[in-house]
Design a protein around this motif. Structure first.
Motif, PDB file in Angstrom:
ATOM      1  N   THR A  85       0.251  -1.360 -22.202  1.00  8.06           N
ATOM      2  CA  THR A  85       1.184  -0.238 -22.287  1.00  8.06           C
ATOM      3  C   THR A  85       2.398  -0.541 -23.145  1.00  8.06           C
ATOM      4  OG1 THR A  85       2.140  -0.959 -20.169  1.00  8.06           O
ATOM      5  CG2 THR A  85       0.456   0.752 -20.086  1.00  8.06           C
ATOM      6  N   HIS A  86       2.736  -1.823 -23.306  1.00  7.63           N
ATOM      7  CA  HIS A  86       3.889  -2.177 -24.139  1.00  7.63           C
ATOM      8  C   HIS A  86       3.605  -1.945 -25.621  1.00  7.63           C
ATOM      9  CE1 HIS A  86       1.286  -5.671 -24.213  1.00  7.63           C
ATOM     10  NE2 HIS A  86       1.998  -6.228 -25.173  1.00  7.63           N
ATOM     11  N   LEU A  87       2.334  -1.729 -25.968  1.00  4.00           N
ATOM     12  CA  LEU A  87       1.960  -1.491 -27.361  1.00  4.00           C
ATOM     13  C   LEU A  87       1.466  -0.061 -27.591  1.00  4.00           C
ATOM     14  CD1 LEU A  87       0.022  -4.825 -28.083  1.00  4.00           C
ATOM     15  CD2 LEU A  87       2.341  -4.239 -28.828  1.00  4.00           C
ATOM     16  N   ILE A  88       1.600   0.801 -26.586  1.00  7.99           N
ATOM     17  CA  ILE A  88       1.085   2.170 -26.672  1.00  7.99           C
ATOM     18  C   ILE A  88       2.238   3.161 -26.590  1.00  7.99           C
ATOM     19  CG2 ILE A  88      -0.334   3.926 -25.535  1.00  7.99           C
ATOM     20  CD1 ILE A  88      -2.175   1.685 -24.589  1.00  7.99           C
ATOM     21  N   LYS A  89       2.223   4.146 -27.491  1.00  9.12           N
ATOM     22  CA  LYS A  89       3.175   5.246 -27.454  1.00  9.12           C
ATOM     23  C   LYS A  89       2.402   6.549 -27.309  1.00  9.12           C
ATOM     24  CE  LYS A  89       6.871   3.101 -30.184  1.00  9.12           C
ATOM     25  NZ  LYS A  89       7.747   3.215 -31.390  1.00  9.12           N
ATOM     26  N   HIS A  90       2.889   7.421 -26.425  1.00 10.85           N
ATOM     27  CA  HIS A  90       2.237   8.699 -26.180  1.00 10.85           C
ATOM     28  C   HIS A  90       3.040   9.829 -26.798  1.00 10.85           C
ATOM     29  CE1 HIS A  90      -0.505   6.745 -23.416  1.00 10.85           C
ATOM     30  NE2 HIS A  90       0.526   6.208 -22.780  1.00 10.85           N
ATOM     31  N   GLY A  91       2.316  10.827 -27.302  1.00  8.49           N
ATOM     32  CA  GLY A  91       2.973  12.020 -27.846  1.00  8.49           C
ATOM     33  C   GLY A  91       2.016  13.187 -27.851  1.00  8.49           C
ATOM     34  N   GLY A  92       2.242  14.150 -26.942  1.00  8.29           N
ATOM     35  CA  GLY A  92       1.346  15.289 -26.860  1.00  8.29           C
ATOM     36  C   GLY A  92      -0.043  14.857 -26.430  1.00  8.29           C
TER      37      GLY A  92
END
Length: 214
Positions: A85-92
């Protein structure tokens, strides 16, 4: 052993595609019964209660040409993986994973078989790269990287010497995902696994909504 760190002047933006035996063929094999049941040799098994699909993924052991000459063993390992999760970004509806490492196993295939995951659920991400044949060390080509989203009933086999990312779980609704992993190993670090780093990394876009179409 780390062979090289690539200092990137511009990040690649890679859009992950559905995993199929055909799309992944340049990099190894896929075990995906839904795809392969009509495209490979089959036979009846278990007194008519099963269908056997023959030779669905490669198994390669080239340790006989390894420099050390040390004998290898065929091993089943378990990787208990959690989402990075420290390397994942969420958007829409889309998410982006920052890929910073590729590795290879020079003399052996490596198969990852997910355990106990919903067969319809998009569960993990596979990232691979072509080999730059012009380099002495046969490094990954930093401009030729692809990514695939994989369902819970799909297994992937990396070909011997194929550059790939460590396993990336993208199902964040579970605490971890177990993989049974089949590989040959001889205990010599540089012969079992080699790595390359990428700074600041490449962006891999994916979505976990829905399932890849067959």
């Amino acid at each position: 052993m780390v062979l090289k760190t690539f200092e990137l002047t511009q990040r690649l933006h890679i859009v992950a595609e559905p995993l199929t035996p055909e799309s992944f063929a340049p990099y190894g094999g896929v075990i995906s019964a839904d795809h392969q049941i009509s495209g490979v040799n089959t036979s009846q098994a278990n007194y008519g209660t099963a269908i056997k699909l023959h030779k669905v993924a490669p198994v390669v052991n080239n340790y006989k040409i390894a420099p050390s000459g040390k004998e290898e063993t065929a091993n089943w390992n378990i990787f208990r993986c959690k989402a990075p999760t420290h390397l994942i970004k969420h958007g829409g509806s889309k998410s982006v994973y920052l890929s910073k490492v590729l590795e290879r196993h020079p003399f052996t295939t490596q198969t990852f078989l997910p355990l106990g995951q919903d067969l319809h659920k998009i569960s993990y991400l596979v990232i691979v790269a072509e080999t730059d044949q012009s380099t002495k060390e046969k490094l990954p080509n930093p401009k030729k990287i692809r990514a695939f989203v994989c369902k819970g009933n799909q297994s992937v086999t990396y070909g011997a010497g194929i550059w790939h990312a460590p396993m990336v779980v993208i199902d964040e609704t579970i605490p971890y995902l177990d993989f049974a992993v089949f590989i040959h190993e001889n205990g010599v670090a540089d012969e079992d696994c080699q790595e390359c780093y990428f700074e600041p990394g490449n962006n891999v876009e994916y979505t976990t909504l829905g399932s890849p179409k067959l």
